[in-house]
Design a protein around this motif. Structure first.
Motif, PDB file in Angstrom:
ATOM      1  N   UNK A   6       0.819  -1.214   0.000  1.00 24.60           N
ATOM      2  CA  UNK A   6       0.000   0.000   0.000  1.00 24.60           C
ATOM      3  C   UNK A   6       0.853   1.264   0.000  1.00 24.60           C
ATOM      4  N   UNK A   7       2.113   1.172   0.447  1.00 28.98           N
ATOM      5  CA  UNK A   7       2.985   2.348   0.485  1.00 28.98           C
ATOM      6  C   UNK A   7       4.408   1.967   0.086  1.00 28.98           C
ATOM      7  N   UNK A   8       4.918   2.622  -0.942  1.00 23.45           N
ATOM      8  CA  UNK A   8       6.306   2.424  -1.376  1.00 23.45           C
ATOM      9  C   UNK A   8       6.923   3.805  -1.547  1.00 23.45           C
ATOM     10  N   UNK A   9       7.928   4.100  -0.726  1.00 26.03           N
ATOM     11  CA  UNK A   9       8.660   5.365  -0.831  1.00 26.03           C
ATOM     12  C   UNK A   9      10.114   5.026  -1.087  1.00 26.03           C
ATOM     13  N   UNK A  10      10.839   5.951  -1.709  1.00 24.33           N
ATOM     14  CA  UNK A  10      12.225   5.631  -1.986  1.00 24.33           C
ATOM     15  C   UNK A  10      13.053   6.823  -2.357  1.00 24.33           C
ATOM     16  N   UNK A  11      14.329   6.551  -2.533  1.00 21.86           N
ATOM     17  CA  UNK A  11      15.253   7.578  -2.997  1.00 21.86           C
ATOM     18  C   UNK A  11      15.884   7.087  -4.291  1.00 21.86           C
ATOM     19  N   UNK A  12      16.130   8.052  -5.184  1.00 21.23           N
ATOM     20  CA  UNK A  12      16.657   7.740  -6.507  1.00 21.23           C
ATOM     21  C   UNK A  12      17.924   8.529  -6.770  1.00 21.23           C
ATOM     22  N   UNK A  13      18.734   8.030  -7.695  1.00 17.78           N
ATOM     23  CA  UNK A  13      19.958   8.699  -8.096  1.00 17.78           C
ATOM     24  C   UNK A  13      19.964   8.763  -9.615  1.00 17.78           C
ATOM     25  N   UNK A  14      20.338   9.889 -10.147  1.00 21.52           N
ATOM     26  CA  UNK A  14      20.405  10.040 -11.596  1.00 21.52           C
ATOM     27  C   UNK A  14      21.758   9.538 -12.088  1.00 21.52           C
ATOM     28  N   UNK A  15      21.721   8.634 -13.053  1.00 21.85           N
ATOM     29  CA  UNK A  15      22.930   8.059 -13.615  1.00 21.85           C
ATOM     30  C   UNK A  15      22.780   8.052 -15.133  1.00 21.85           C
ATOM     31  N   UNK A  16      23.506   8.937 -15.812  1.00 23.82           N
ATOM     32  CA  UNK A  16      23.455   9.047 -17.280  1.00 23.82           C
ATOM     33  C   UNK A  16      22.020   9.259 -17.753  1.00 23.82           C
ATOM     34  N   UNK A  17      21.353  10.240 -17.136  1.00 24.41           N
ATOM     35  CA  UNK A  17      19.983  10.617 -17.476  1.00 24.41           C
ATOM     36  C   UNK A  17      18.951   9.522 -17.196  1.00 24.41           C
ATOM     37  N   UNK A  18      19.309   8.552 -16.378  1.00 26.70           N
ATOM     38  CA  UNK A  18      18.377   7.503 -15.974  1.00 26.70           C
ATOM     39  C   UNK A  18      18.288   7.515 -14.456  1.00 26.70           C
ATOM     40  N   UNK A  19      17.072   7.541 -13.922  1.00 31.05           N
ATOM     41  CA  UNK A  19      16.891   7.469 -12.474  1.00 31.05           C
ATOM     42  C   UNK A  19      17.023   6.023 -12.017  1.00 31.05           C
ATOM     43  N   UNK A  20      17.926   5.785 -11.052  1.00 27.36           N
ATOM     44  CA  UNK A  20      18.115   4.454 -10.492  1.00 27.36           C
ATOM     45  C   UNK A  20      17.675   4.468  -9.041  1.00 27.36           C
ATOM     46  N   UNK A  21      17.004   3.411  -8.623  1.00 32.30           N
ATOM     47  CA  UNK A  21      16.566   3.292  -7.240  1.00 32.30           C
ATOM     48  C   UNK A  21      17.775   3.040  -6.355  1.00 32.30           C
ATOM     49  N   UNK A  22      17.897   3.822  -5.267  1.00 33.59           N
ATOM     50  CA  UNK A  22      18.935   3.574  -4.257  1.00 33.59           C
ATOM     51  C   UNK A  22      18.362   2.804  -3.085  1.00 33.59           C
ATOM     52  N   UNK A  23      17.191   3.268  -2.586  1.00 35.99           N
ATOM     53  CA  UNK A  23      16.548   2.632  -1.441  1.00 35.99           C
ATOM     54  C   UNK A  23      15.041   2.682  -1.617  1.00 35.99           C
TER      55      UNK A  23
END
Length: 104
Positions: A6-23
């Protein structure tokens, strides 16, 4: 990996114009479900960490893989090899059920 909650929160990092999930921080009022190639995991809360390649499961943990079912209060899963460690509180126990079938 497929995540149902029901709830998914996260942090992302931009890598070569692509957002990658960190956590990812995952919660569900009933039970969340994380599905991998070999396992289906259930818990009330979960944390995914890409850097460490791990998933932590918290509260009412259930892991189903092949012929085994494991229950506990906390699990740490190594995504690389899908190994895990599972624990429970002092007043509860880890429960493992191994289902074996004979094809005779």
């Amino acid at each position: 990996i497929k995540i149902i909650a029901s709830s998914i929160k996260g942090s992302f990092k931009s890598n070569k114009n692509v957002n990658e999930i960190e956590e990812l921080f995952i919660n569900d009022k009933n039970k969340l479900n994380i599905i991998t190639k070999t396992s289906s995991m259930f818990a009330m809360k979960a944390n995914y960490n890409k850097l460490q390649d791990t998933i932590e499961l918290h509260e009412n943990v259930l892991i189903i893989r092949d012929q085994e079912t494991i229950e506990g209060e906390y699990a740490l899963i190594d995504i690389t090899n899908e190994s895990y460690k599972i624990k429970s509180e002092k007043n509860k126990k880890v429960k493992i059920i191994l289902n074996t079938s004979s094809n005779e």
